[in-house]
Scaffold this motif. Structure first.
Motif, PDB file in Angstrom:
ATOM      1  N   PHE A 141       8.416  46.224  68.252  1.00 57.80           N
ATOM      2  CA  PHE A 141       8.667  47.657  68.303  1.00 57.80           C
ATOM      3  C   PHE A 141       9.437  47.928  69.595  1.00 57.80           C
ATOM      4  N   PHE A 143       7.130  50.481  55.754  1.00 52.35           N
ATOM      5  CA  PHE A 143       6.205  49.807  56.676  1.00 52.35           C
ATOM      6  C   PHE A 143       5.202  48.924  55.934  1.00 52.35           C
ATOM      7  N   MET A 151      11.465  47.072  64.710  1.00 53.16           N
ATOM      8  CA  MET A 151      11.539  48.475  64.318  1.00 53.16           C
ATOM      9  C   MET A 151      11.839  49.334  65.543  1.00 53.16           C
ATOM     10  N   LEU A 199      13.055  46.881  60.089  1.00 53.14           N
ATOM     11  CA  LEU A 199      11.962  47.606  59.449  1.00 53.14           C
ATOM     12  C   LEU A 199      12.057  49.096  59.760  1.00 53.14           C
ATOM     13  N   VAL A 200      11.765  49.943  58.779  1.00 56.25           N
ATOM     14  CA  VAL A 200      11.708  51.391  58.996  1.00 56.25           C
ATOM     15  C   VAL A 200      10.360  51.886  58.478  1.00 56.25           C
ATOM     16  N   SER A 214      11.274  58.585  59.665  1.00 52.91           N
ATOM     17  CA  SER A 214      11.795  57.278  59.266  1.00 52.91           C
ATOM     18  C   SER A 214      13.315  57.302  59.192  1.00 52.91           C
ATOM     19  N   ASN A 216      11.470  55.847  64.322  1.00 54.98           N
ATOM     20  CA  ASN A 216      10.510  55.681  63.239  1.00 54.98           C
ATOM     21  C   ASN A 216       9.091  55.843  63.783  1.00 54.98           C
TER      22      ASN A 216
END
Length: 496
Positions: free
Chosen positions: A383, A369, A417, A364-365, A350, A422
């Motif tokens: 993603f 999540f 993300m 987002l990491v 992460s 990640n």
């Protein structure tokens, strides 16, 4: 631009072929006018669909040529189709990438599932040429055992009709993976030291003969074959990775420099451990220099060797060990013991949690999540990979989408993300296979819906409105130039 570059490379390749001369080839060249007339009459044929500029196709070429020459003597033909020229043929055969290999039986295609090395192609096509089960006698048993790296032979009596049915069905379903033989000669079974009913796996590694004499049912025999088809510890690479992947067992990697002085000593020390845990996990060693990116993908630092990692393929989890100390064998023994006892937590890579979220799209990491599972919010997540061209092209539209829902962040989250920095946690229930991957989770649900529409602002808004539960409605307005945002076609993906 990319298409123009590929077209130029194809033209240069064609020009080079005209200007120079190539050695005679046993691979047939097929065109639209010759494809059906050549392929349809053949009981078995392998066809490669390729592009001259494709690096993977270029790497395959010498192996394909070698296999064609070897298989020619056995009456098995190999052919190829240049998809930059024969576009209709490749479209008709639903070719989606290069190279694509298909096995044809009298014109009927099926996907090739072997490796792209000469010996793998030869072995795979030899298996395809045989009946699912070959009848073996005392006269040819010795030769049949040598026909492949692993060969399965069932020893049954003439009256074993139920066992024969089980074995034939097993062979039909797994003919791509094994060569299957059947012995009904009592003298041959006696000479082999086998009491019917039984199955023997003959191998060119470790113990040359492994016998199965348990209950004669397909599932148990299949599990036996899957566990015994690989060496106790072998080098892993692209040509045999799928064998391990398809076994479904966790894969234990010893990452080392191939020239390490103690490599043979460590591998010898690991063999008893591999034997002890056979059927529970597979052990391999891997060239850490050549496959350093794979090491990093398993959350190893990739800075010093040797190191070790366990990958649970079914559970999509990984357990790395960077420092093996002065006794790698003992360290690996202790680590695998803890793993099999369920005492280890998977490694989740992460980035740091952002201190501020001041952009239109939530960053987002992996460590946060679980925010996705907020039951009060509709959540759309992209993603992406920083180097992905499709992701870069999507970014302005996706930012605008975030701005549209900025006033409704309590009900709709638009997030992204970096999937290269990640890990997607196992709790997500999916893994990212291409970029960009876009997922949607409606409020009140933990199930994800794939976004597969064109990547225009209007399509995103319509998709959220149709699939969401928050009730938030926004409208897509014209951009600054007064024109509607340009859509990017969704089928384009950049593979991992």
């Amino acid at each position: 631009m990319k298409f123009a570059q590929k077209a130029l490379l194809a033209a240069l390749s064609s020009a080079a072929l005209v200007a120079g001369s190539e050695a005679p080839s046993d691979v047939l060249d097929l065109t639209e006018s010759s494809f059906n007339s050549v392929v349809d009459p053949e009981p078995l044929m392998l066809v490669e669909f390729f592009a001259p500029w494709c690096g993977h196709c270029q790497a395959l070429k010498p192996h394909y040529e070698e296999a064609a020459t070897t298989l020619k003597d056995e009456g098995i033909k190999l052919a190829k189709v240049d998809c930059t020229v024969e576009e209709k043929v490749c479209s008709d055969q639903q070719v989606g990438g290069y190279p694509t290999l298909k096995v044809f039986r009298n014109g009927s295609p099926s996907d090739y599932a072997g490796t792209r090395k000469a010996d793998g192609i030869i072995s795979y096509m030899q298996k395809q040429a045989l009946p699912a089960v070959s009848h073996v006698t005392s006269a040819n048993l010795s030769d049949f055992k040598q026909k492949d790296k692993v060969v399965a032979v069932a020893f049954l009596s003439d009256g074993d009709s139920a066992e024969r049915k089980v074995y034939t069905e097993l062979a039909d379903a797994n003919r791509d993976d094994y060569m299957f033989g059947l012995v009904t000669d009592a003298e041959a079974a006696k000479a082999a030291g086998v009491t019917a009913p039984a199955v023997v796996l003959y191998r060119k590694f470790d113990e040359p003969e492994v016998k199965y004499d348990g209950e004669f049912n397909g599932e148990d025999i299949k599990a036996f074959l899957a566990a015994e088809r690989v060496p106790l510890i072998d080098e892993v690479g692209p040509e045999n990775f799928m064998t391990y992947f398809e076994s479904g067992l966790p894969l234990a990697y010893y990452f080392t420099e191939p020239e390490a002085e103690n490599l043979d000593t460590v591998l010898a020390g690991l063999k008893p451990l591999a034997k002890e845990h056979k059927g529970k996990m597979n052990f391999v060693w891997i060239d850490a220099v050549k496959f350093v990116n794979h090491a990093k993908g398993l959350n190893l630092r990739g800075e010093s060797w040797p190191s070790f990692a366990i990958q649970d393929i079914q559970g999509s989890t990984k357990y790395p060990v960077d420092d093996l100390g002065k006794d790698p064998v003992q360290s690996i023994h202790d680590f695998t013991t803890q793993y099999l006892a369920g005492k280890l937590k998977p490694s989740i890579k992460s980035e740091p949690v952002p201190k501020e979220q001041d952009g239109p799209v939530h960053v987002l990491v992996a460590d946060e999540f679980d925010l996705i599972f907020d039951e009060k919010k509709d959540v759309l997540v992209e993603f992406y990979a920083p180097w992905c061209g499709h992701c870069k092209k999507l970014a302005p539209t996706y930012d605008t989408l975030g701005e549209k829902y900025a006033a409704h962040k309590d009900k709709v989250m638009v997030a992204k993300m970096d999937a290269t920095a990640n890990d997607v946690p196992p709790s997500a229930g999916f893994q990212v296979q291409s970029f960009p991957t876009i997922k949607f989770k409606p409020a009140g649900s933990k199930a994800f819906v794939d976004f597969e529409g064109d990547r225009s602002l209007e399509s995103f808004i319509d998709f959220i409105s149709l699939n969401g539960k928050s009730g938030v409605k926004v409208s897509a307005e014209a951009n600054d130039s007064g024109a509607a945002p340009v859509a990017e076609k969704a089928p384009s993906h950049e593979e991992l």
